[in-house]
Scaffold this active site. Structure first.
Site, short mmCIF file in Angstrom:
data_model
loop_
_atom_site.label_atom_id
_atom_site.label_comp_id
_atom_site.label_asym_id
_atom_site.label_seq_id
_atom_site.Cartn_x
_atom_site.Cartn_y
_atom_site.Cartn_z
N GLN A 1 69.05 -14.43 1.63
CA GLN A 1 69.81 -13.97 2.78
C GLN A 1 70.18 -15.14 3.70
O GLN A 1 69.30 -15.83 4.19
CB GLN A 1 68.93 -12.97 3.53
CG GLN A 1 69.46 -12.47 4.83
CD GLN A 1 68.68 -11.25 5.31
OE1 GLN A 1 69.22 -10.15 5.33
NE2 GLN A 1 67.45 -11.44 5.70
N GLY A 2 71.47 -15.35 3.91
CA GLY A 2 71.91 -16.50 4.70
C GLY A 2 72.52 -16.10 6.03
O GLY A 2 73.75 -16.10 6.19
N SER B 1 70.56 -17.01 9.39
CA SER B 1 70.15 -17.95 10.43
C SER B 1 70.68 -19.36 10.19
O SER B 1 70.82 -19.80 9.04
CB SER B 1 68.63 -18.02 10.50
OG SER B 1 68.09 -16.74 10.64
N GLU C 1 67.29 -3.64 6.57
CA GLU C 1 66.14 -4.53 6.68
C GLU C 1 65.16 -4.03 7.74
O GLU C 1 63.95 -4.10 7.58
CB GLU C 1 66.62 -5.94 7.05
CG GLU C 1 65.49 -6.95 7.06
CD GLU C 1 65.98 -8.38 7.28
OE1 GLU C 1 67.08 -8.56 7.82
OE2 GLU C 1 65.24 -9.30 6.91
N ASN D 1 61.34 -8.88 17.78
CA ASN D 1 61.08 -7.60 18.44
C ASN D 1 61.67 -7.54 19.85
O ASN D 1 62.01 -6.46 20.33
CB ASN D 1 59.57 -7.33 18.46
CG ASN D 1 59.10 -6.83 17.10
OD1 ASN D 1 59.84 -6.92 16.11
ND2 ASN D 1 57.88 -6.32 17.03
N GLU D 2 61.84 -8.71 20.49
CA GLU D 2 62.49 -8.69 21.81
C GLU D 2 63.94 -8.19 21.64
O GLU D 2 64.42 -7.37 22.42
CB GLU D 2 62.50 -10.10 22.44
CG GLU D 2 61.14 -10.61 22.91
CD GLU D 2 60.25 -11.09 21.76
OE1 GLU D 2 60.76 -11.33 20.66
OE2 GLU D 2 59.02 -11.19 21.97
C1 LIG Z 1 58.96 -15.01 7.61
C2 LIG Z 1 60.40 -15.22 8.02
C3 LIG Z 1 61.40 -15.05 7.09
C4 LIG Z 1 62.74 -15.27 7.45
N1 LIG Z 1 63.70 -15.15 6.48
C5 LIG Z 1 65.00 -15.34 6.80
C6 LIG Z 1 66.01 -15.26 5.80
O1 LIG Z 1 65.73 -14.99 4.61
N2 LIG Z 1 67.30 -15.49 6.14
C7 LIG Z 1 67.65 -15.78 7.42
O2 LIG Z 1 68.84 -15.93 7.68
N3 LIG Z 1 66.71 -15.90 8.42
C8 LIG Z 1 65.39 -15.70 8.11
N4 LIG Z 1 64.42 -15.83 9.10
C9 LIG Z 1 64.80 -16.28 10.42
C10 LIG Z 1 64.76 -15.19 11.48
O3 LIG Z 1 65.81 -14.28 11.29
C11 LIG Z 1 64.84 -15.89 12.85
O4 LIG Z 1 63.69 -16.68 13.00
C12 LIG Z 1 64.94 -14.87 13.98
O5 LIG Z 1 66.15 -14.19 13.95
C13 LIG Z 1 64.79 -15.57 15.36
O6 LIG Z 1 65.67 -16.64 15.48
P1 LIG Z 1 65.15 -18.07 15.96
O7 LIG Z 1 63.98 -18.43 15.10
O8 LIG Z 1 66.32 -18.99 15.98
O9 LIG Z 1 64.57 -17.84 17.42
P2 LIG Z 1 65.42 -17.75 18.77
O10 LIG Z 1 66.61 -16.89 18.55
O11 LIG Z 1 65.65 -19.13 19.28
O12 LIG Z 1 64.41 -16.98 19.71
C14 LIG Z 1 63.31 -17.62 20.34
C15 LIG Z 1 62.62 -16.60 21.23
O13 LIG Z 1 63.51 -16.14 22.27
C16 LIG Z 1 63.62 -14.73 22.25
N5 LIG Z 1 64.99 -14.31 22.57
C17 LIG Z 1 66.13 -14.86 22.09
N6 LIG Z 1 67.20 -14.20 22.58
C18 LIG Z 1 66.73 -13.22 23.38
C19 LIG Z 1 67.33 -12.19 24.16
N7 LIG Z 1 68.67 -12.04 24.21
N8 LIG Z 1 66.53 -11.33 24.84
C20 LIG Z 1 65.17 -11.45 24.78
N9 LIG Z 1 64.54 -12.42 24.06
C21 LIG Z 1 65.31 -13.28 23.38
C22 LIG Z 1 63.28 -14.34 20.82
O14 LIG Z 1 62.82 -12.99 20.76
C23 LIG Z 1 62.19 -15.34 20.47
O15 LIG Z 1 60.95 -14.89 20.95
C24 LIG Z 1 63.08 -15.63 8.78
C25 LIG Z 1 62.05 -15.79 9.72
C26 LIG Z 1 60.72 -15.60 9.36
C27 LIG Z 1 59.66 -15.78 10.39
#
Ligand SMILES: Cc1cc2nc3c(=O)[nH]c(=O)nc-3n(C[C@H](O)[C@H](O)[C@H](O)COP(=O)(O)OP(=O)(O)OC[C@H]3O[C@@H](n4cnc5c(N)ncnc54)[C@H](O)[C@@H]3O)c2cc1C
Length: 379
Positions: free
Chosen positions: A125-126, A128, A245, A362-363
């Site tokens: 899945q692409g 992020s 998902e 979850n946020e």
């Molecule tokens: C085990 C695992 C598997 C994964 N697999 C995939 C995958 O296969 N493909 C893929 O594309 N991605 C994958 N991911 C990535 C995942 O989708 C992202 O980590 C997730 O969407 C959060 O993005 P970020 O890490 O950039 O954090 P950020 O978006 O930078 O967030 C950082 C913190 O800020 C909070 N935050 C951000 N915006 C808001 C808002 N508007 N309101 C309140 N709080 C906010 C978030 O909740 C978080 O606590 C995976 C992640 C994990 C942990």
């Protein structure tokens, strides 16, 4: 919903239980998030497919059994009850496939679904990117139209791609109209990872080898047939995938019912650790697993009566991710100092901590529930 299973559903359950009892590996496979473990899991998935159990709810012509949604839930329950291996094909069969059924052309369905079911094509899945996680609409990977060649040229980088280093194909979003509003100019692409210009670089998780990957696109050509849904309408298509998902398909209740049953067995085997407050917690999480099961049955009824869950799938995601942590925390307390060693519960606990992050944090789910389920104002 009628909570009594019909005779044919019970027969389906018995058949699944019998096959699983005879075929589930007696020794657990190594983690599917390691290269070696992934290969063994793929072997297992092919065995499931050969016996017709890989994708029970799909049409027969694509490798399924035409099973109903309730039968699928029954199969999932039996699968986890039997302690069968995690599904490393899950991104394809549980996330992309429902989206393909909804938005795919006949040709896309006929070519992609059978190979996905048979674990020939392995999908990751692409979404992020280094600068876009929660803010998915902020992605910068782009696709440029190549009119002469009848397709698109992809540029950019995806990250956190689960098992990307072991997969053969990627589905993901790319920006196709840089001038459109953020959510509008995106398109959903289906990309073979052996296309010239793709570089997949695995990187390790704390508990495995290259369980994650960065995927780079440097002028990667894909034909028009690689677009799922309409050009510039990719956001809408991607939301269907994320609904799968967060909701029913990725985390069916069978997984948590089985874990709750194992927790009861753990408490029974350790009467010296099972203090009254701890037993109360064991009972509480067992009840929460049952509640998720019942909630899911209500959701299936909704789906069957034409009310798709949409934004309500964020409620599932909040519930299962927090339940998974509580289940494992309770087990670790029962285990006492042994809980600090490497064992299935401590490994499960580490992974459960990722639940509130993947599939959208979850946020973000709480924001969605507030705005789109409860109708609260954005500010
Ligand atoms: C085990 C695992 C598997 C994964 N697999 C995939 C995958 O296969 N493909 C893929 O594309 N991605 C994958 N991911 C990535 C995942 O989708 C992202 O980590 C997730 O969407 C959060 O993005 P970020 O890490 O950039 O954090 P950020 O978006 O930078 O967030 C950082 C913190 O800020 C909070 N935050 C951000 N915006 C808001 C808002 N508007 N309101 C309140 N709080 C906010 C978030 O909740 C978080 O606590 C995976 C992640 C994990 C942990």
């Amino acid at each position: 919903m009628d909570l009594t299973w019909s005779e044919s559903e019970e027969a389906f359950r018995a058949e699944a239980r019998e096959w699983l009892a005879a075929n589930v590996p007696t020794e657990p496979l190594p983690s599917g998030d390691t290269r070696e473990g992934f290969a063994l899991h793929v072997e297992w998935e092919r065995k499931l497919f050969d016996a017709g159990w890989a994708v029970v709810s799909w049409p027969k012509k694509y490798g399924g059994r035409d099973a109903s949604l309730c039968e699928w839930l029954i199969f999932e329950e039996e699968y986890y009850r039997a302690g069968a291996p995690q599904r490393v094909t899950q991104n394809g069969i549980f996330l992309l496939a429902p989206t393909l059924f909804e938005f795919g052309t006949q040709e896309q369905k006929d070519t992609l679904l059978p190979r996905m079911a048979a674990a020939q094509d392995l999908w990751c899945q692409g979404w992020s990117e280094p600068g876009a996680g929660s803010d998915l609409a902020g992605i910068r990977s782009r696709a440029v139209r190549d009119e002469a060649a009848g397709g698109w040229r992809l540029f950019g980088q995806k990250t956190w791609t689960t098992r990307g280093a072991f997969c053969t194909h990627l589905f993901g979003l790319f920006r196709t109209d840089p001038n459109a509003e953020r959510h509008r100019g995106l398109t959903y692409f289906l990309v073979p990872l052996d296309s010239p210009g793709v570089t997949v670089r695995g990187f390790p998780r704390l508990d495995g080898d290259e369980g994650f990957a960065d995927v780079f696109f440097d002028d990667v050509f894909v034909p028009d047939s690689a677009v799922l849904g309409e050009v510039n309408k990719g956001w809408h298509v991607a939301m269907a995938t994320t609904s799968s998902e967060r909701g029913l398909t990725l985390r069916s209740p069978g997984r948590f019912l089985a874990a709750a049953r194992r927790l009861i067995a753990l408490a029974a085997a350790r009467p010296e650790a099972a203090t009254d407050p701890l037993i109360d917690r064991v009972v509480e999480v067992w009840m929460q697993a049952q509640a998720y099961h019942l909630f899911t049955l209500a959701q299936v009824t909704d789906i069957l009566e034409g009310r798709p869950p949409g934004a309500r799938s964020s409620l599932n995601k909040l519930y299962w991710s927090e339940l998974d942590i509580r289940l494992h925390e309770t087990a670790l307390e029962l285990l006492g100092p042994e809980g600090q060693t490497d064992n299935p519960w401590s490994r499960g606990f580490l992974f459960s901590l990722a639940g509130p992050i993947y599939a959208g944090t979850n946020e973000i789910q709480r924001n969605i529930v507030a705005e789109r389920v409860l109708g609260l104002p954005r500010k």
